[in-house]
Scaffold this active site. Structure first.
Site, PDB file in Angstrom:
ATOM      1  N   SER A 138      30.309  27.302  38.379  1.00 24.10           N
ATOM      2  CA  SER A 138      30.035  28.695  38.732  1.00 24.10           C
ATOM      3  C   SER A 138      28.589  28.840  39.185  1.00 24.10           C
ATOM      4  O   SER A 138      27.712  28.118  38.717  1.00 24.10           O
ATOM      5  CB  SER A 138      30.281  29.623  37.543  1.00 24.10           C
ATOM      6  OG  SER A 138      29.975  30.959  37.917  1.00 24.10           O
ATOM      7  N   LYS A 210      36.742  28.670  33.191  1.00 21.09           N
ATOM      8  CA  LYS A 210      36.161  29.195  34.439  1.00 21.09           C
ATOM      9  C   LYS A 210      37.053  30.306  35.024  1.00 21.09           C
ATOM     10  O   LYS A 210      36.555  31.300  35.555  1.00 21.09           O
ATOM     11  CB  LYS A 210      35.971  28.065  35.458  1.00 21.09           C
ATOM     12  CG  LYS A 210      35.615  28.541  36.874  1.00 21.09           C
ATOM     13  CD  LYS A 210      34.251  29.176  36.921  1.00 21.09           C
ATOM     14  CE  LYS A 210      33.797  29.878  38.164  1.00 21.09           C
ATOM     15  NZ  LYS A 210      34.426  29.820  39.408  1.00 21.09           N
ATOM     16  N   HIS A 213      36.287  33.275  33.112  1.00 26.00           N
ATOM     17  CA  HIS A 213      34.961  33.723  33.582  1.00 26.00           C
ATOM     18  C   HIS A 213      35.144  34.606  34.809  1.00 26.00           C
ATOM     19  O   HIS A 213      34.550  35.681  34.927  1.00 26.00           O
ATOM     20  CB  HIS A 213      34.090  32.496  33.907  1.00 26.00           C
ATOM     21  CG  HIS A 213      32.890  32.786  34.758  1.00 26.00           C
ATOM     22  ND1 HIS A 213      32.988  33.026  36.127  1.00 26.00           N
ATOM     23  CD2 HIS A 213      31.568  32.884  34.471  1.00 26.00           C
ATOM     24  CE1 HIS A 213      31.792  33.260  36.615  1.00 26.00           C
ATOM     25  NE2 HIS A 213      30.906  33.172  35.634  1.00 26.00           N
ATOM     26  N   ASN A 214      35.969  34.159  35.733  1.00 25.23           N
ATOM     27  CA  ASN A 214      36.164  34.938  36.959  1.00 25.23           C
ATOM     28  C   ASN A 214      36.891  36.252  36.680  1.00 25.23           C
ATOM     29  O   ASN A 214      36.595  37.266  37.309  1.00 25.23           O
ATOM     30  CB  ASN A 214      36.922  34.116  38.000  1.00 25.23           C
ATOM     31  CG  ASN A 214      36.002  33.156  38.728  1.00 25.23           C
ATOM     32  OD1 ASN A 214      34.983  32.756  38.181  1.00 25.23           O
ATOM     33  ND2 ASN A 214      36.344  32.780  39.939  1.00 25.23           N
ATOM     34  N   GLU A 217      34.342  38.408  35.475  1.00 22.92           N
ATOM     35  CA  GLU A 217      33.509  38.738  36.659  1.00 22.92           C
ATOM     36  C   GLU A 217      34.132  39.912  37.438  1.00 22.92           C
ATOM     37  O   GLU A 217      33.433  40.855  37.832  1.00 22.92           O
ATOM     38  CB  GLU A 217      33.413  37.480  37.525  1.00 22.92           C
ATOM     39  CG  GLU A 217      32.759  37.631  38.872  1.00 22.92           C
ATOM     40  CD  GLU A 217      32.855  36.314  39.679  1.00 22.92           C
ATOM     41  OE1 GLU A 217      32.409  35.265  39.180  1.00 22.92           O
ATOM     42  OE2 GLU A 217      33.412  36.343  40.799  1.00 22.92           O
TER      43      GLU A 217
HETATM   44  C1  6PG Z   1      31.504  31.693  40.702  1.00 26.38           C
HETATM   45  C2  6PG Z   1      32.370  32.621  41.503  1.00 26.38           C
HETATM   46  C3  6PG Z   1      33.117  31.866  42.546  1.00 26.38           C
HETATM   47  C4  6PG Z   1      33.656  32.741  43.657  1.00 26.38           C
HETATM   48  C5  6PG Z   1      34.843  33.534  43.250  1.00 26.38           C
HETATM   49  C6  6PG Z   1      34.979  34.807  44.013  1.00 26.38           C
HETATM   50  O1  6PG Z   1      31.665  31.681  39.492  1.00 26.38           O
HETATM   51  O2  6PG Z   1      30.674  31.003  41.297  1.00 26.38           O
HETATM   52  O3  6PG Z   1      33.277  33.260  40.668  1.00 26.38           O
HETATM   53  O4  6PG Z   1      34.084  31.106  41.908  1.00 26.38           O
HETATM   54  O5  6PG Z   1      32.680  33.525  44.214  1.00 26.38           O
HETATM   55  O6  6PG Z   1      35.933  32.701  43.500  1.00 26.38           O
HETATM   56  O7  6PG Z   1      36.268  35.169  43.911  1.00 26.38           O
HETATM   57  P1  6PG Z   1      36.942  36.314  44.722  1.00 26.38           P
HETATM   58  O8  6PG Z   1      36.894  35.951  46.170  1.00 26.38           O
HETATM   59  O9  6PG Z   1      38.336  36.312  44.181  1.00 26.38           O
HETATM   60  O10 6PG Z   1      36.170  37.563  44.441  1.00 26.38           O
END
Ligand code: 6PG
Length: 509
Positions: A138, A210, A213-214, A217
């Protein structure tokens, strides 16, 4: 024939934005890398960038034109890192490496955004042919270049070999203060501190963590967007005004990377129009799928990650732009400026508290989900260690993660973050404003689906008696699905013969 000194330490396959930056980060840390991409221009770009950054004197990257050439340039046993798109390309590269003569004790590390169940399948599939290891990354392109957050999982032997490499390139945290030690350019020295790279668990665990985590996010971002929307609509604030509010919030409990970048975005003026860029960007959110995977997994496991799922739905609803334009002209609601006249400072403080409480719930949901899956998979995830890995380098990095680490250090088998005395106390203190903000937004007709789903989660979780008793009776009425009685031992099932005139109750087991 090259001597061992001339051979490279690591092979790198896939030189897109992430792969290129991870390779340069490896070389900053003294590793010699043999690099390959199916697109040879990317190999040349990488070599040119290395020369531009470090000069011609000390090249640490060897460009390769084939898998065989790459294997020939590596010390044995080989350590090869992949940064290729998730899915079929990962298998394709592994199969080509096998054809090129990779050995059973060579390690291949997948750093893409792979689906965690695919990682479990791959580890088994490649046994005896190569050691398939995974590390979720990430931090986006800047993180990859100057210090990402790394979530490795798989074969413990492979971890002992990869550990020094990952701990060298990962983001660092000051062990005394827990603060990120950021590096922004190659001219700055490599920071020394605690590395945000720790072994997560058996195959699949790192990519799973992860994925969650997303999911968090998505929730974090949606909550920030809702706070912005409420300020915009109810207080008629400009993006620049709102940037000032976020800047101030970034000094306190909400301090995070995502709030920081929101300030920068809101302050940015579009060159072509002279307008705030945010006003030019179409309100149709994209998504690559990891938030969706988290929500689907939460439904499958039965873990109520409602704010995370709601944040995925909020993106889907935003994507229905054309339909929303029609609906906006047909469907009635209150006047958006319903809060005009109220004290803006009070409204903004309420929103701050709402964002904070909802954020706590979103993280509680993410950790609850990881806990349920950890039990299901027998992973024994260490949540304090996971929160530590997220303190720097990753997208959800925030001061707040220190409090989460401390909560799990106080009680490693904490069932839910909300039950930790610190977080329970924080919500008790700030919930009035949270409720008030949602009520205000609702009365003004401003959607705040993630913020209010978090409140519903909180109120449901703390509710000793939910109306699921009535629901069970309904299920038993139409489908003889049975129910348990409060006055009987748990697990004993009963059914009422609803269709008979005399509705007798029978014990089913
Ligand atoms: C990270 C981000 C990375 C990416 C996402 C965005 O942790 O570095 O989460 O994995 O930016 O995949 O996802 P979306 O396009 O679904 O918003």
């Amino acid at each position: 024939m090259q001597t061992d000194d001339q051979l490279c330490d690591i092979g790198f396959i896939g030189l897109g934005v992430m792969g290129k930056n991870l390779t340069l980060n490896l070389t900053d840390n003294g590793y010699r890398v043999a690099a390959f991409d199916l697109d040879h221009n990317k190999v040349n770009d990488l070599l040119a960038q290395e020369a531009a950054e470090r000069g011609e004197q000390d090249p640490r990257i060897e460009g390769c034109l084939s898998f065989t050439e790459l294997l020939g340039k590596l010390k044995a046993p080989h350590l090869i890192v992949l940064s290729v798109p998730a899915g079929a390309p990962v298998d394709d590269v592994c199969d080509k490496l096998i054809d090129a003569g990779i050995s059973a004790d060579d390690i291949v590390v997948d750093t893409g955004n792979s689906l965690w169940t695919d990682t479990i399948t791959r580890e088994k599939h490649y046994q005896g042919k190569l050691i398939f290891f995974a590390t979720a990354v990430s931090g986006g392109e800047v993180g990859a270049r100057f210090g990402p957050s790394l979530m490795p999982s798989g074969d413990p032997y492979a971890w002992t070999r990869i550990k020094p490499v990952w701990q060298a390139i990962a983001a660092k945290v000051d062990p005394q203060t827990g603060k990120a030690l950021e590096r922004h350019s190659i001219d700055e020295p490599l920071p020394q501190g605690e590395a945000c790279a720790d072994y997560i668990g058996p195959a699949g665990a790192g990519h799973y963590v992860k994925m969650v985590h997303n999911g968090i996010e998505y929730a974090d971002m949606q909550l920030i967007c809702e706070a912005y929307h409420i300020m915009r609509e109810t207080l008629a604030m400009t993006p620049a005004d709102i940037a000032q509010v976020f800047k101030q919030w970034n000094q306190g409990v909400l301090n995070s990377y995502l709030i920081g970048i929101t300030v920068e975005v809101l302050e940015h003026i579009d060159d072509d129009t002279g307008m705030p860029l945010v006003d030019i960007i179409l309100d149709r959110a994209g998504q690559k799928g990891t938030g969706l995977w988290t929500a689907v997994n939460a439904l499958q496991v039965g873990s109520p990650a409602t704010t995370i799922a709601q944040s995925v739905f909020a993106r889907s609803l935003s994507a229905m732009k054309d339909e929303r334009i029609i609906a906006a002209s047909i469907l009635k609601g209150p006047e958006p400026k319903a809060l005009a006249g109220e004290d803006a400072t009070v409204i903004i403080q309420r929103l701050h508290d709402a964002l904070y409480c909802a954020k706590i719930c979103a993280y509680a949901q993410g950790f609850q989900l990881m806990n349920m899956t950890s039990i299901e998979q027998g992973w024994e995830l260490d949540f304090a260690a996971i929160a530590k890995v997220w303190r720097a380098g990753c997208i959800i990095r925030a001061s707040f993660l220190l409090s989460i680490t401390q909560a799990y250090e106080r009680n490693e088998s904490l069932q839910n973050l909300l039950l930790d005395p610190y977080f329970a106390g924080q919500i008790a203190e700030y919930q009035h404003n949270w409720r008030h903000s949602i009520a205000d937004a609702t009365m003004a007709g401003i959607p705040c689906s993630a913020m209010s789903s978090a409140l519903a989660y909180y109120d449901s979780y703390r509710c000793e008696n939910l109306p699921a008793n009535l629901l069970q009776a309904q299920r038993d009425f139409f489908g003889a699905h049975t129910f348990e009685r409060k006055d009987q031992t748990s697990g004993k099932k009963f059914h009422v013969n609803w269709s008979e005139a005399k509705r007798t109750m029978v014990k089913v087991n």
